[in-house]
Motif scaffolding. Structure first.
Motif, PDB file in Angstrom:
ATOM      1  N   GLU A  70       0.899  -1.112  -0.132  1.00 39.33           N
ATOM      2  CA  GLU A  70      -0.119   0.092  -0.092  1.00 39.33           C
ATOM      3  C   GLU A  70       0.850   1.324   0.042  1.00 39.33           C
ATOM      4  OE1 GLU A  70      -2.691   0.091   3.344  1.00 39.33           O
ATOM      5  OE2 GLU A  70      -3.000  -2.193   3.141  1.00 39.33           O
ATOM      6  N   SER A  71       1.933   1.205   0.891  1.00 36.41           N
ATOM      7  CA  SER A  71       2.570   2.449   1.111  1.00 36.41           C
ATOM      8  C   SER A  71       3.527   2.765  -0.223  1.00 36.41           C
ATOM      9  CB  SER A  71       3.483   2.343   2.419  1.00 36.41           C
ATOM     10  OG  SER A  71       4.445   3.169   2.515  1.00 36.41           O
ATOM     11  N   SER A  72       4.082   1.790  -0.745  1.00 32.57           N
ATOM     12  CA  SER A  72       4.926   1.850  -1.811  1.00 32.57           C
ATOM     13  C   SER A  72       4.441   2.250  -3.071  1.00 32.57           C
ATOM     14  CB  SER A  72       5.843   0.320  -2.059  1.00 32.57           C
ATOM     15  OG  SER A  72       6.694   0.474  -3.157  1.00 32.57           O
ATOM     16  N   LEU A  73       3.230   1.717  -3.393  1.00 32.84           N
ATOM     17  CA  LEU A  73       2.423   1.874  -4.437  1.00 32.84           C
ATOM     18  C   LEU A  73       1.228   2.930  -4.599  1.00 32.84           C
ATOM     19  CD1 LEU A  73       2.197  -1.953  -6.010  1.00 32.84           C
ATOM     20  CD2 LEU A  73       4.136  -0.221  -6.486  1.00 32.84           C
ATOM     21  N   ARG A  74       1.011   3.433  -3.360  1.00 31.54           N
ATOM     22  CA  ARG A  74      -0.003   4.363  -2.929  1.00 31.54           C
ATOM     23  C   ARG A  74      -1.391   3.705  -3.402  1.00 31.54           C
ATOM     24  NH1 ARG A  74       3.010  10.362  -4.339  1.00 31.54           N
ATOM     25  NH2 ARG A  74       4.537   9.952  -2.904  1.00 31.54           N
ATOM     26  N   LEU A  75      -1.734   2.490  -3.048  1.00 30.85           N
ATOM     27  CA  LEU A  75      -2.834   1.780  -3.324  1.00 30.85           C
ATOM     28  C   LEU A  75      -3.726   1.669  -2.009  1.00 30.85           C
ATOM     29  CD1 LEU A  75      -1.430  -0.962  -5.666  1.00 30.85           C
ATOM     30  CD2 LEU A  75      -2.321   1.158  -6.400  1.00 30.85           C
ATOM     31  N   SER A  76      -4.942   1.397  -2.344  1.00 31.50           N
ATOM     32  CA  SER A  76      -6.045   1.240  -1.160  1.00 31.50           C
ATOM     33  C   SER A  76      -5.815  -0.133  -0.740  1.00 31.50           C
ATOM     34  CB  SER A  76      -7.253   1.539  -1.454  1.00 31.50           C
ATOM     35  OG  SER A  76      -8.030   0.694  -2.646  1.00 31.50           O
ATOM     36  N   ARG A  77      -6.257  -0.433   0.583  1.00 30.83           N
ATOM     37  CA  ARG A  77      -6.119  -1.753   1.030  1.00 30.83           C
ATOM     38  C   ARG A  77      -6.977  -2.788   0.186  1.00 30.83           C
ATOM     39  NH1 ARG A  77      -5.083  -4.829   5.828  1.00 30.83           N
ATOM     40  NH2 ARG A  77      -3.188  -3.636   5.565  1.00 30.83           N
ATOM     41  N   PRO A  78      -8.456  -2.394  -0.210  1.00 27.42           N
ATOM     42  CA  PRO A  78      -9.130  -3.128  -1.019  1.00 27.42           C
ATOM     43  C   PRO A  78      -8.614  -3.515  -2.318  1.00 27.42           C
ATOM     44  CG  PRO A  78     -10.562  -1.721  -0.002  1.00 27.42           C
ATOM     45  CD  PRO A  78      -9.174  -1.253   0.184  1.00 27.42           C
ATOM     46  N   THR A  79      -8.021  -2.501  -2.911  1.00 24.67           N
ATOM     47  CA  THR A  79      -7.382  -2.724  -4.307  1.00 24.67           C
ATOM     48  C   THR A  79      -5.969  -3.725  -3.952  1.00 24.67           C
ATOM     49  OG1 THR A  79      -7.820  -0.695  -5.179  1.00 24.67           O
ATOM     50  CG2 THR A  79      -5.939  -1.658  -6.125  1.00 24.67           C
ATOM     51  N   VAL A  80      -5.346  -3.492  -2.750  1.00 26.43           N
ATOM     52  CA  VAL A  80      -4.169  -4.517  -2.560  1.00 26.43           C
ATOM     53  C   VAL A  80      -4.630  -5.874  -2.530  1.00 26.43           C
ATOM     54  CG1 VAL A  80      -2.322  -5.199  -1.332  1.00 26.43           C
ATOM     55  CG2 VAL A  80      -2.671  -2.811  -2.145  1.00 26.43           C
ATOM     56  N   ASP A  81      -5.891  -6.013  -1.628  1.00 32.53           N
ATOM     57  CA  ASP A  81      -6.345  -7.438  -1.240  1.00 32.53           C
ATOM     58  C   ASP A  81      -6.718  -8.254  -2.734  1.00 32.53           C
ATOM     59  OD1 ASP A  81      -5.868  -7.322   1.170  1.00 32.53           O
ATOM     60  OD2 ASP A  81      -7.933  -6.643   1.869  1.00 32.53           O
ATOM     61  N   LYS A  82      -7.443  -7.396  -3.622  1.00 30.90           N
ATOM     62  CA  LYS A  82      -7.855  -8.071  -4.874  1.00 30.90           C
ATOM     63  C   LYS A  82      -6.857  -8.213  -5.795  1.00 30.90           C
ATOM     64  CE  LYS A  82     -11.236  -7.444  -8.702  1.00 30.90           C
ATOM     65  NZ  LYS A  82     -12.201  -6.255  -9.138  1.00 30.90           N
ATOM     66  N   ALA A  83      -5.723  -7.756  -5.817  1.00 33.12           N
ATOM     67  CA  ALA A  83      -4.550  -8.048  -6.602  1.00 33.12           C
ATOM     68  C   ALA A  83      -3.806  -9.215  -5.923  1.00 33.12           C
ATOM     69  CB  ALA A  83      -3.585  -6.662  -6.592  1.00 33.12           C
ATOM     70  N   LEU A  84      -3.631  -9.283  -4.651  1.00 31.40           N
ATOM     71  CA  LEU A  84      -2.954 -10.515  -3.983  1.00 31.40           C
ATOM     72  C   LEU A  84      -3.946 -11.570  -4.144  1.00 31.40           C
ATOM     73  CD1 LEU A  84      -1.881  -8.773  -0.728  1.00 31.40           C
ATOM     74  CD2 LEU A  84      -0.493  -9.654  -2.612  1.00 31.40           C
ATOM     75  N   THR A  85      -5.303 -11.554  -4.284  1.00 28.07           N
ATOM     76  CA  THR A  85      -6.191 -12.659  -4.256  1.00 28.07           C
ATOM     77  C   THR A  85      -5.860 -13.192  -5.878  1.00 28.07           C
ATOM     78  OG1 THR A  85      -7.568 -11.908  -2.718  1.00 28.07           O
ATOM     79  CG2 THR A  85      -8.640 -13.473  -4.259  1.00 28.07           C
ATOM     80  N   GLU A  86      -5.939 -12.212  -6.687  1.00 22.92           N
ATOM     81  CA  GLU A  86      -5.945 -12.763  -8.108  1.00 22.92           C
ATOM     82  C   GLU A  86      -4.484 -13.385  -8.569  1.00 22.92           C
ATOM     83  OE1 GLU A  86      -7.449 -10.429 -11.318  1.00 22.92           O
ATOM     84  OE2 GLU A  86      -8.575  -9.150 -10.071  1.00 22.92           O
ATOM     85  N   LEU A  87      -3.308 -13.138  -7.830  1.00 25.76           N
ATOM     86  CA  LEU A  87      -2.136 -13.454  -8.157  1.00 25.76           C
ATOM     87  C   LEU A  87      -1.995 -14.850  -7.287  1.00 25.76           C
ATOM     88  CD1 LEU A  87      -0.103 -10.154  -7.573  1.00 25.76           C
ATOM     89  CD2 LEU A  87      -0.286 -11.430  -9.695  1.00 25.76           C
ATOM     90  N   MET A  88      -2.542 -15.025  -6.248  1.00 23.31           N
ATOM     91  CA  MET A  88      -2.510 -16.130  -5.381  1.00 23.31           C
ATOM     92  C   MET A  88      -3.273 -17.075  -6.260  1.00 23.31           C
ATOM     93  SD  MET A  88      -2.244 -15.493  -1.356  1.00 23.31           S
ATOM     94  CE  MET A  88      -3.679 -14.361  -1.343  1.00 23.31           C
ATOM     95  N   GLY A  89      -4.435 -16.775  -7.009  1.00 21.66           N
ATOM     96  CA  GLY A  89      -5.224 -17.750  -7.617  1.00 21.66           C
ATOM     97  C   GLY A  89      -4.659 -18.320  -8.818  1.00 21.66           C
ATOM     98  N   ARG A  90      -3.752 -17.511  -9.312  1.00 13.24           N
ATOM     99  CA  ARG A  90      -2.735 -18.171 -10.674  1.00 13.24           C
ATOM    100  C   ARG A  90      -1.797 -18.798  -9.995  1.00 13.24           C
ATOM    101  NH1 ARG A  90      -3.590 -15.518 -16.213  1.00 13.24           N
ATOM    102  NH2 ARG A  90      -5.558 -14.778 -16.248  1.00 13.24           N
ATOM    103  N   GLY A  91      -1.381 -18.985  -8.802  1.00 10.95           N
ATOM    104  CA  GLY A  91      -0.329 -19.466  -8.459  1.00 10.95           C
ATOM    105  C   GLY A  91       1.273 -18.864  -8.211  1.00 10.95           C
TER     106      GLY A  91
END
Length: 370
Positions: A25-46
């Motif tokens: 969040e701090s490095s990319l200046r993103l919101s927590r929901p945005t970060v959570d969604k990105a992490l979920t998609e990345l983990m979904g693809r392994g």
């Protein structure tokens, strides 16, 4: 979700330490929901996964996310003629398998040599049961000047290659993207990785045998972990930095070493004052037990040559990475490319067995070649 956001998050966690949600969040200046969604998609693809926790400012330990190094493999190939060295590594550049074969020197027909190298590589991966679908790319090192995947050897003791389309030939033989580099740049990358150097300036010099009994001094200049290639791909090169076979023939051990030291100091005086590196590394495996003697003599004569002209603020040491160094560096170069361009792993399907559509594959290749 926007692809560039996902790719930014993937790059952020592609470090040895990984990253927590708050750090992303701090490095990319993103919101927590945005970060959570990105992490979920990345983990979904392994592509990434949790690797533990760490405390941020004394609070409750936070989950650390890191790239999954086994998502796919990468290959490094070194055409150190007459040898062919190959390394298969994970996405962290950790070598998994190695191969060394004897090859023709390629003087008569470089295209036939490259085709044979491609066939040998394909056969090796088949033996290891590694499908090309799980290979993220092949990094190739050649002792030549490289521009846009084409290699040209220069020097009387080198094969007469001029504008050989190394990348195109190999990509016709193997179903993978190929990246072609000067071999010493790749050796320097492997050394920097071994020492965990990601910043500063490193002048790397490799003593390698030529095809006519000569000794060649290859060089690379790394700046903050990246090879300096100059405007036309010649950056970091040394002019006529070799000792011919006839000069070495008939000389005793000490005479041969003195000649090599004299040649090394001759170009180092100019390289040190021009590039002002923090570190100078010699790869001198061909000298065997005489490596330390060679290094000590170079240090002594450099101090004498630069006395009163240049403050001795550099370190001069021997390389710690040995073996098929350029092949390992080739694999690391592919890792760097994938880290800088993570859309390849995303569009590929994260190594989960999805085949890349032809249009996607062609778009990625086109971007790589620009």
């Amino acid at each position: 979700m926007r692809g560039d956001t996902i790719f930014s998050v993937l790059r952020e966690v592609w470090t040895s330490d990984g990253a927590t949600r708050r750090e992303i969040e701090s490095s990319l200046r993103l919101s927590r929901p945005t970060v959570d969604k990105a992490l979920t998609e990345l983990m979904g693809r392994g592509l990434i996964g949790p690797v533990g926790t760490r405390s941020n400012g004394g609070g409750r330990p936070a989950t650390v996310f890191r790239v999954n190094g086994s998502v796919c493999s990468v290959v490094g190939m070194d055409l150190e003629l007459p040898q062919l060295n190959c390394v298969l590594s994970d996405l962290w550049g950790n070598p998994l398998h190695r191969l060394t074969l004897t090859m023709p020197d390629g003087s008569a027909d470089p295209i036939a040599l490259l085709r044979e190298a491609g066939e040998k590589l394909a056969g090796w991966l088949e033996t290891l049961r590694v499908p090309w679908l799980e290979v993220g790319g092949v990094g190739v090192g050649v002792p030549a000047f490289v521009t846009d995947g084409m290699a040209s050897f220069v020097g009387a003791t080198m094969p007469p290659w001029r504008g050989v389309v190394v990348r195109d030939v190999l990509e016709r033989e193997i179903p993978s993207r190929v990246y072609v580099h000067h071999d010493t740049h790749l050796m320097a990358l492997a050394e920097a990785r071994a020492r965990e150097w990601t910043d500063g300036t490193l002048l790397y010099i490799a003593l390698r045998p030529g095809l006519a009994g000569d000794v060649r001094f290859g060089a690379s200049l790394l700046v903050d972990g990246r090879a300096y290639r100059g405007a036309h791909g010649y950056g970091g090169s040394l002019y006529r930095a070799f000792v011919a076979g006839e000069e070495l023939e008939g000389r005793g051990r000490e005479e041969r070493l003195d000649l090599l030291v004299e040649k090394a100091v001759g170009f180092l005086v100019h390289a040190l004052t021009l590039a002002d590196p923090e570190r100078v590394i010699f790869y001198a495996e061909l000298l065997g037990e005489d490596r330390e003697w060679f290094l000590a003599a170079c240090r002594r004569r450099l101090r004498e040559a630069l006395a009163g002209e240049f403050p001795e603020q550099y370190t001069l040491t021997l390389a710690v990475e040995r073996g098929p160094t350029a092949a390992l560096g080739g694999a690391i170069a592919v890792v760097h490319y994938l880290r800088d361009n993570p859309e390849f792993l995303w569009e590929w399907g994260g190594g989960n067995g999805k085949k890349v559509p032809t249009a996607v594959s062609n778009r990625i290749k086109a971007k790589h070649r620009r």
